[in-house]
Write a protein that holds these residues in place. Structure first.
Motif, PDB file in Angstrom:
ATOM      1  N   UNK A  52     -27.163 -43.772  -5.794  1.00 48.57           N
ATOM      2  CA  UNK A  52     -27.266 -43.734  -4.604  1.00 48.57           C
ATOM      3  C   UNK A  52     -28.396 -42.315  -4.496  1.00 48.57           C
ATOM      4  N   UNK A  53     -28.974 -42.342  -3.454  1.00 47.23           N
ATOM      5  CA  UNK A  53     -29.996 -41.377  -2.940  1.00 47.23           C
ATOM      6  C   UNK A  53     -30.272 -41.282  -1.688  1.00 47.23           C
ATOM      7  N   UNK A  54     -30.461 -40.156  -1.204  1.00 48.20           N
ATOM      8  CA  UNK A  54     -30.824 -39.880   0.317  1.00 48.20           C
ATOM      9  C   UNK A  54     -31.455 -38.510   0.683  1.00 48.20           C
ATOM     10  N   UNK A  92     -31.419 -35.819  -2.709  1.00 50.51           N
ATOM     11  CA  UNK A  92     -30.401 -35.727  -3.873  1.00 50.51           C
ATOM     12  C   UNK A  92     -29.959 -37.013  -4.348  1.00 50.51           C
ATOM     13  N   UNK A  93     -30.126 -37.441  -5.539  1.00 53.06           N
ATOM     14  CA  UNK A  93     -29.842 -38.834  -6.157  1.00 53.06           C
ATOM     15  C   UNK A  93     -28.614 -38.432  -7.120  1.00 53.06           C
ATOM     16  N   UNK A 119     -33.713 -49.396 -10.425  1.00 53.28           N
ATOM     17  CA  UNK A 119     -32.814 -49.048  -9.610  1.00 53.28           C
ATOM     18  C   UNK A 119     -33.112 -47.570  -8.923  1.00 53.28           C
ATOM     19  N   UNK A 120     -33.664 -46.712  -9.954  1.00 46.87           N
ATOM     20  CA  UNK A 120     -33.830 -45.376  -9.380  1.00 46.87           C
ATOM     21  C   UNK A 120     -35.011 -45.690  -8.289  1.00 46.87           C
ATOM     22  N   UNK A 210     -21.975 -54.326   6.556  1.00 44.91           N
ATOM     23  CA  UNK A 210     -21.599 -53.437   5.428  1.00 44.91           C
ATOM     24  C   UNK A 210     -22.419 -52.317   5.548  1.00 44.91           C
ATOM     25  N   UNK A 211     -21.613 -50.834   5.271  1.00 41.77           N
ATOM     26  CA  UNK A 211     -22.282 -49.612   5.640  1.00 41.77           C
ATOM     27  C   UNK A 211     -23.339 -49.243   4.508  1.00 41.77           C
ATOM     28  N   UNK A 212     -22.984 -50.110   3.050  1.00 41.23           N
ATOM     29  CA  UNK A 212     -24.038 -49.385   2.183  1.00 41.23           C
ATOM     30  C   UNK A 212     -25.272 -50.416   2.051  1.00 41.23           C
TER      31      UNK A 212
END
Length: 249
Positions: A52-54, A92-93, A119-120, A210-212
């Motif tokens: 995940x990253x954001x 942040x990942x 994926x990254x 779907x929240x993701x």
């Protein structure tokens, strides 16, 4: 181009090389005079979760802001022309240390391995601004960040239907909820539309929210694996490889 600096926490050397290759691709795909800082964590995540990253922060009404919407840190810095939080990371990942990864950068690997570079590249796309504030609960749709429910800049680009009404023109509640689960959401951004050959790109808005994945991705079934625009769809299977953000993203 952009200068991107990464702080690696617990990354094995071969995983770090794959991550850096993805960073280099994004660095040549973006333009910013402000250094972008990423904190990358190699850590245990739930089984089945790749990473995940954001954006670590969102900002509004900063210098040169074109509107009062929220922007992720890296994008806000680029627009402002200076670092709004110079001591903090912009993104942040987190990546799952227990997954069966392929660490090479040549697109190889076995049928059961996940291509870490791909994926990254995908997750960093969310950190750079491919992210919505829309939410859904009990059939009702909502949007916004903070106590005043201010949307993200990305939210402005979304419509119900190819040439339909902006999602933000719909009142929060059941009508918006129906739109978010209509399988009929598109992006009317000028550059994205031009890159899609003049048609508005289709956004992932399945009938079960779907929240993701809902809204913050391109449509999985419009941009199938192998498409040049498949990176920012919600699913990436083992041995699937894409090493370019794609013209729409």
């Amino acid at each position: 181009c952009a200068n991107i600096e990464v702080t690696y926490n617990n990354f094995p050397a071969d995983a770090e090389e794959a991550f850096q290759a993805a960073v280099d691709i994004w660095a040549y795909s973006l333009s910013s005079s402000v250094t972008i800082r990423i904190t990358a964590n190699w850590t245990f995540l739930s089984p089945g979760l790749l990473g995940s990253a954001g954006s670590s922060y969102v900002y509004r009404n900063f210098a040169n802001a074109p509107d009062d919407r929220y922007y992720g840190s890296a994008l806000a810095d680029q627009i402002a022309g200076y670092d709004l939080a110079p001591t903090q990371p912009d993104i942040i990942a987190n990546f799952n240390s227990t997954q069966n990864w392929y660490f090479g950068t040549d697109g190889g690997g076995t049928f059961s391995q996940f291509d870490l570079l791909s994926v990254v590249l995908h997750e960093l796309g969310h950190g750079f601004g491919f992210a919505s504030s829309f939410g859904y609960s009990g059939g009702n749709g909502s949007y916004g960040v903070g106590a005043n429910n201010i949307p993200m800049a990305y939210d402005e680009l979304l419509t119900l239907g190819q040439n339909g009404s902006p999602l933000l023109s719909l009142a929060e509640g059941s009508g918006l909820g129906s739109a978010l689960t209509s399988n009929n959401v598109y992006c009317n951004g000028d550059h994205a539309t031009e890159s899609a050959g003049g048609s508005h790109p289709r956004i992932h808005a399945p009938v079960s929210f779907n929240f993701s994945s809902s809204i913050s991705h391109l449509n999985e079934f419009t941009y199938l694996a192998g498409s040049e625009n498949s990176l920012m769809t919600p699913s990436m299977g083992p041995s699937e490889v894409i090493h370019n953000p794609g013209p729409i993203a």
